[in-house]
Design a protein around this motif. Structure first.
Motif, mmCIF file in Angstrom:
data_model
loop_
_atom_site.group_PDB
_atom_site.id
_atom_site.type_symbol
_atom_site.label_atom_id
_atom_site.label_comp_id
_atom_site.label_asym_id
_atom_site.label_seq_id
_atom_site.Cartn_x
_atom_site.Cartn_y
_atom_site.Cartn_z
ATOM 1 N N UNK A 348 -1.299 -56.474 -35.239
ATOM 2 C CA UNK A 348 -2.342 -56.406 -36.253
ATOM 3 C C UNK A 348 -2.979 -55.027 -36.233
ATOM 4 N N UNK A 349 -3.142 -54.477 -37.438
ATOM 5 C CA UNK A 349 -3.796 -53.178 -37.590
ATOM 6 C C UNK A 349 -4.905 -53.360 -38.625
ATOM 7 N N UNK A 350 -6.133 -53.195 -38.213
ATOM 8 C CA UNK A 350 -7.254 -53.326 -39.149
ATOM 9 C C UNK A 350 -7.381 -52.051 -39.967
ATOM 10 N N UNK A 351 -7.893 -52.217 -41.182
ATOM 11 C CA UNK A 351 -7.972 -51.059 -42.065
ATOM 12 C C UNK A 351 -9.031 -50.054 -41.623
ATOM 13 N N UNK A 352 -9.891 -50.413 -40.647
ATOM 14 C CA UNK A 352 -10.863 -49.463 -40.119
ATOM 15 C C UNK A 352 -10.408 -48.881 -38.776
ATOM 16 N N UNK A 353 -9.074 -48.898 -38.544
ATOM 17 C CA UNK A 353 -8.548 -48.361 -37.286
ATOM 18 C C UNK A 353 -8.835 -46.870 -37.194
ATOM 19 N N UNK A 354 -9.113 -46.398 -35.986
ATOM 20 C CA UNK A 354 -9.443 -45.008 -35.753
ATOM 21 C C UNK A 354 -8.186 -44.144 -35.771
ATOM 22 N N UNK A 355 -8.386 -42.837 -36.042
ATOM 23 C CA UNK A 355 -7.266 -41.900 -36.035
ATOM 24 C C UNK A 355 -6.686 -41.794 -34.632
ATOM 25 N N UNK A 356 -5.371 -41.691 -34.568
ATOM 26 C CA UNK A 356 -4.694 -41.549 -33.289
ATOM 27 C C UNK A 356 -4.403 -42.855 -32.590
#
Length: 785
Positions: A348-356
C-alpha cells in the motif's frame, strides 16, 4: 558442279511463268536488295512502248498479291514498295528472280516482267555456337587433327564465307578443307606436345571472313582442356585452419571451407573430405564431403564451450589422402538479455507518501560476460518514481514526486534493464502500484450558485431542487451528506415550508445555504447558496373594491346628472388582484346593461362614462353588470353591479331609497347598530361644524383661515390602498356635502366594504344644514371605524 545444279533447281520455278507466257514480250530488270521504298526499278511505259497519257486509262497495275513493287500510273515507273531481303526471299540461292505480271486494260493485256535481286554484303559470317570446348589428353600424338564447326554466311557469291584465321598459338595450327556441301571445314592440328602440369588449358580464337568490301567477319572461342594421369596427392591450402565464429549461429551456417588441390584430373583429382575426430564434434558441425565446407549443425553456445578442435582428411579418387587441423574459436555474443527480478514490493502506498520512500526492491541478472553482462536500469515512463542503485546489482524503487490518487489511482511502472553489448539487449518488467486514498479533497458542488424556480401551491413534500456535490476521494472520504446550514427565513418559517405549499403572495423568494460534507477523518465540507424563486400562479380572482355592497348586502347607487354629456365620468369600477404579472393584469367587460349603448366601460381603466346623452325614453334608473377578468391561464373573474340614477339633486333619489323594504338579512341587527353609531358620530361632527362656523363668523381673519370649512367647499376623503396592490388605478374620492339651512341632515351615502381582515372601514358621511347667511353649506368627512 554441285553448286551449279542447285542453282538451276532454284531458278526453275521463277523461270516457269516466263515460258508459259512466251507469247508476250518479256522485260528484265536487275536491282540490289535492301533498296529504299520508292526507289525506281525501271520505266515500264518506255520499255513496253506505251504512251504515258494512256497509262491511267489502261489501269496499268501489278497483278496478284505482289508486295514488293507498284506501278506509278503518272510516269510508268516501277517502284519498290517494301523492303526486299534477298536472304529471306531466296534463301541459300545464288540467283534470285522475282516474276511480275503487269495487267493492262482497254485493251486487256498481260506483261511478264522479271526482276533480279542482286546480293549485297549485308550479313556477317557467324558460328552456330558461342564457344567450342575440346578435351585433349596431354599424351596426344603430334599432327592429330581435331575438326571444328563451320561458320555460316547468308550472303552468296563473293559476299559469302571465304576464309578462316586462327589466333597465334604455338601448340596448334589451322587447316581448312572443302566439304561436299560446299562449305569450308576448319580443323586444328597439334603441332607441339601438351603438358597438363605446365598448362592445363589453352584458349584460341577462330575468325571466319567473307569476301565483301569491306570484309565482314565472325569469331568463336575455342577452349582446349588438357587431361592428365593420377600422379599427385591432394594438398591442403593450409596445414592448420583457425577461424572465429560467433555463438548462436543459425543451423546450416557456413563456418569454414577447407580446400585441397590435386594436380591430376578426372577421377584422380576428385577429392572427398571427412572428419578424423571425436563423435561429439560431428554433433556440432557437419562437413560437405565434396567441397570441404563446414557448417553448423547444433546450437553453438559460448557459455558451454569457447573452442573446438578437429582433423579433416582429403582423399582423391586414386586413394591418396592427406590431413589438416582445424581450430574453431567461439566468440561470445550478447545473446542473453538482462532480467529484472523483484524481491519486495510495498502493498500500500498512500497518496501523501513522502519523497524518497522505498516502494520496491529488485535485482538484475545477465548470463553474458564483460560488457555484455553490464546492466543499467531505467524507467521510460514519466512517473513520480526513480531508481536508486544498491550493491550487487540490487536496486531500490523510491518516490520522486507528489502522488495524487484522484488524478492517477495506479501506476504501471515498467523497469527496463539494458546491457552494454553491441547491439545492446534489454528486457522489461512491470509492476502495478496502487495508490491508497486520503481525505484530501473537499466536496465540490456542480454549480457555484443554484437558482431554482418553483410554482406556488406546490404539493407538500414536493422536490424543490436537487443539488449534487462530488468528492473524488474513495470510501467514506468520498461519501457526501447534505444539510441546510443557513437561511434568510426564520427557523420556524423554514421548518413550516417543509410540510406546506408556497404562496407567492406571502413569500416570493428566499435563500438557503447548503453544505456538502464528506465522512473522512477529519471531515471536509463545502457550502453553496440556493436561491428559490416562488413563481406566481393564477390562484387569486380579481377583487372588486368599488362598488361595494351596502350594509344590507344590496348594491349602492351613484347619481348621474340628467344633463350629463357624452364622455361624462359617471363612476369607476375599482378591482385588484393579489397575483403578479399577467395574472394580475385586469380587464373590464360589460356583461349586462339595462340600456345597451348608454354607457361605455374602459377596458383597462374600469371607468364608466356616458356614451350618449340621456333620452326621454331612457329610464332614470340604470343597472350595469360588470365582469373583471385577470390575464391568467385560465383567467379568473369577479362581477360587480352598478346602480346608476339620473337625478339633478339628492332629494330626488332619497324617497326611492327610503321606500325600499328592509331586507330580511340576518345581519340587520348588526347594520342597525352600525347606523346608530354613524348617527352619533354625525351629531358630534355637526356640533363641531357649528362651533367652527360660529368661530369663523366672529373672527376677522381671512376666510381662508378655516380651510375646508368654507361654504361651498367639500372635504375629500383619501384613497384606500389595498394590501399587495401594485398596479391598476386607485379608487376615487367621493364628495358628500352638508347643507347649512338651519336644519341638519345626515345622509349615509357610501360605505366601502372591509378591505381585509383586521383593517379599518372607511365611511363617508355628509352633513347638511340651513343657516341664515349661507343658504347651503356642506362638508365631507371620512370616518374610519
Amino acid at each position: 558442279m554441285q553448286s551449279h545444279t542447285g542453282q538451276r533447281q532454284v531458278l526453275f520455278p521463277f523461270l516457269l511463268p516466263l515460258f508459259c507466257g512466251g507469247l508476250s514480250e518479256q522485260i528484265h530488270y536487275s536491282i540490289p536488295e535492301e533498296m529504299a521504298r520508292g526507289s525506281v526499278v525501271g520505266n515500264l511505259a518506255e520499255d513496253l512502248g506505251l504512251h504515258v497519257r494512256d497509262l491511267l486509262n489502261r489501269n496499268l497495275r501489278v497483278s496478284g498479291e505482289e508486295q514488293y513493287f507498284i506501278v506509278n500510273t503518272e510516269n510508268g515507273n516501277i517502284l519498290v514498295s517494301d523492303r526486299i531481303d534477298r536472304e529471306s526471299l531466296c534463301p541459300q540461292s545464288i540467283l534470285c528472280i522475282v516474276p511480275l505480271e503487269i495487267m493492262a486494260e482497254n485493251p486487256l493485256n498481260v506483261f511478264h516482267i522479271t526482276v533480279k535481286i542482286e546480293d549485297i554484303n549485308d550479313n556477317s559470317p557467324y558460328f552456330p555456337q558461342n564457344s567450342i570446348v575440346l578435351q585433349i589428353n596431354e599424351l596426344a600424338i603430334l599432327g592429330t587433327r581435331f575438326g571444328l564447326e563451320s561458320a555460316i554466311d547468308a550472303d552468296v557469291g563473293p559476299n559469302s564465307l571465304q576464309s578462316y584465321q586462327l589466333s597465334y598459338n604455338e601448340y596448334f595450327s589451322l587447316m581448312v578443307k572443302d566439304k561436299r556441301e560446299g562449305k569450308n571445314a576448319p580443323e586444328l592440328i597439334l603441332e607441339k606436345p601438351l603438358d597438363r602440369e605446365h598448362q592445363n588449358s589453352h584458349f584460341l580464337v577462330l575468325t571466319a571472313m567473307d569476301g565483301g568490301d569491306p570484309v565482314q567477319s565472325g569469331t568463336i572461342q575455342i577452349r582446349i582442356e588438357v587431361t592428365d594421369a593420377n600422379d599427385n596427392p591432394p594438398v591442403f591450402s593450409q596445414d592448420v585452419y583457425k577461424v572465429s565464429i560467433p555463438e548462436n549461429l543459425p543451423l546450416g551456417t557456413s563456418v569454414l571451407k577447407v580446400t585441397a588441390v590435386d594436380q591430376d584430373e578426372g577421377i584422380n583429382a576428385e577429392i572427398t573430405y571427412s572428419f578424423k575426430t571425436l563423435r561429439d564434434i560431428r554433433n556440432m558441425f557437419m562437413l560437405d564431403h565434396q567441397n570441404g565446407e563446414i557448417k553448423s549443425k547444433g546450437p553453438i553456445d559460448f557459455e558451454i564451450s569457447s573452442s573446438y578442435t578437429m582433423n579433416i582428411e582429403a582423399k582423391d579418387g586414386g586413394g591418396m589422402a592427406t590431413e589438416c587441423k582445424i581450430i574453431i574459436e567461439i566468440l561470445d555474443e550478447n545473446d542473453n538479455a538482462p532480467e529484472v527480478i523483484f524481491t519486495s514490493v510495498s502493498n500500500s502506498i498512500t497518496e501523501d507518501a513522502e519523497l524518497g520512500m522505498v516502494i520496491a526492491l529488485f535485482k538484475t541478472l545477465d548470463k553474458d560476460s564483460g560488457e555484455n553482462g553490464e546492466v543499467t536500469c531505467l524507467i521510460k515512463e514519466k512517473v513520480p518514481f526513480r531508481i536508486e542503485s544498491s550493491a550487487n546489482n540490487y536496486y531500490k524503487l523510491v518516490t520522486d514526486g507528489s502522488l495524487d490518487r484522484e488524478k492517477t489511482p495506479s501506476y504501471n511502472v515498467t523497469i527496463t534493464a539494458t546491457d552494454r553489448g553491441k547491439p545492446p539487449l534489454s528486457s522489461s518488467s512491470s509492476i502495478t502500484l496502487h495508490i491508497a486514498d486520503v481525505n484530501d479533497n473537499t466536496p465540490v458542488f456542480e454549480q457555484a450558485f443554484y437558482l431554482v424556480h418553483i410554482a406556488e401551491n406546490n404539493p407538500p413534500g414536493a422536490s424543490i431542487a436537487q443539488v449534487s456535490a462530488s468528492d473524488p476521494d474513495l470510501g467514506p472520504n468520498g461519501r457526501v451528506s447534505y444539510s441546510i446550514v443557513a437561511s434568510d427565513l426564520e427557523p420556524r418559517a423554514l421548518a413550516s415550508y417543509v410540510s406546506r405549499a408556497f404562496d407567492h403572495e406571502q413569500l416570493r423568494a428566499f435563500e438557503l445555504t447548503l453544505q456538502a460534507r464528506d465522512q473522512g477523518s477529519p471531515a471536509l465540507s463545502a457550502n453553496v447558496s440556493l436561491r428559490v424563486l416562488v413563481d406566481d400562479r393564477n390562484d387569486n380572482a380579481p377583487r372588486v373594491l368599488y362598488p361595494a355592497l351596502g350594509p344590507d348586502g344590496s348594491a349602492l347607487f351613484d347619481t348621474v346628472p340628467r344633463a350629463a354629456q357624452p364622455g361624462y365620468l359617471v363612476t369607476k369600477v375599482v378591482a385588484v388582484d393579489a397575483d403578479s404579472g399577467h395574472n394580475a393584469w385586469l380587464s373590464y367587460h360589460v356583461l349586462q346593461a339595462s340600456e345597451p349603448g348608454l354607457f361605455s366601460l374602459g377596458l383597462r381603466t374600469g371607468e364608466v362614462r356616458t356614451a350618449r346623452a340621456l333620452g326621454d325614453r331612457d329610464a332614470a334608473r340604470q343597472r350595469l353588470l360588470v365582469a373583471v377578468r385577470d390575464g391568467g391561464q385560465p383567467p379568473l373573474s369577479a362581477t360587480a353591479t352598478l346602480l346608476l340614477v339620473f337625478a339633478d339633486s339628492l332629494q330626488e333619489v332619497l324617497p326611492d331609497v327610503s321606500d325600499r323594504p328592509a331586507p330580511s338579512d340576518p345581519q340587520a341587527e348588526l347594520q342597525f347598530y352600525l347606523v346608530v353609531a354613524l348617527a352619533l358620530i354625525s351629531v358630534l361632527f355637526l356640533l363641531a361644524v357649528i362651533l367652527a362656523v360660529a368661530l369663523r363668523l366672529r373672527s376677522s381673519s381671512s376666510a381662508t383661515t378655516w380651510g375646508c370649512f368654507q361654504p361651498g367647499l367639500c372635504v375629500k376623503s383619501g384613497p384606500v390602498v389595498p394590501p399587495n396592490y401594485s398596479e391598476g388605478t386607485l379608487p376615487y374620492s367621493y364628495n358628500l356635502c352638508v347643507a347649512h339651512t338651519g336644519k341638519t341632515e345626515f345622509n349615509f351615502l357610501k360605505c366601502n366594504e372591509p378591505l381585509s381582515s383586521g383593517q379599518d372601514m372607511l365611511l363617508c358621511v355628509c352633513a347638511r344644514g340651513e343657516g341664515e347667511r349661507d343658504p347651503v353649506t356642506s362638508s365631507e368627512v371620512p370616518i374610519i371605524i
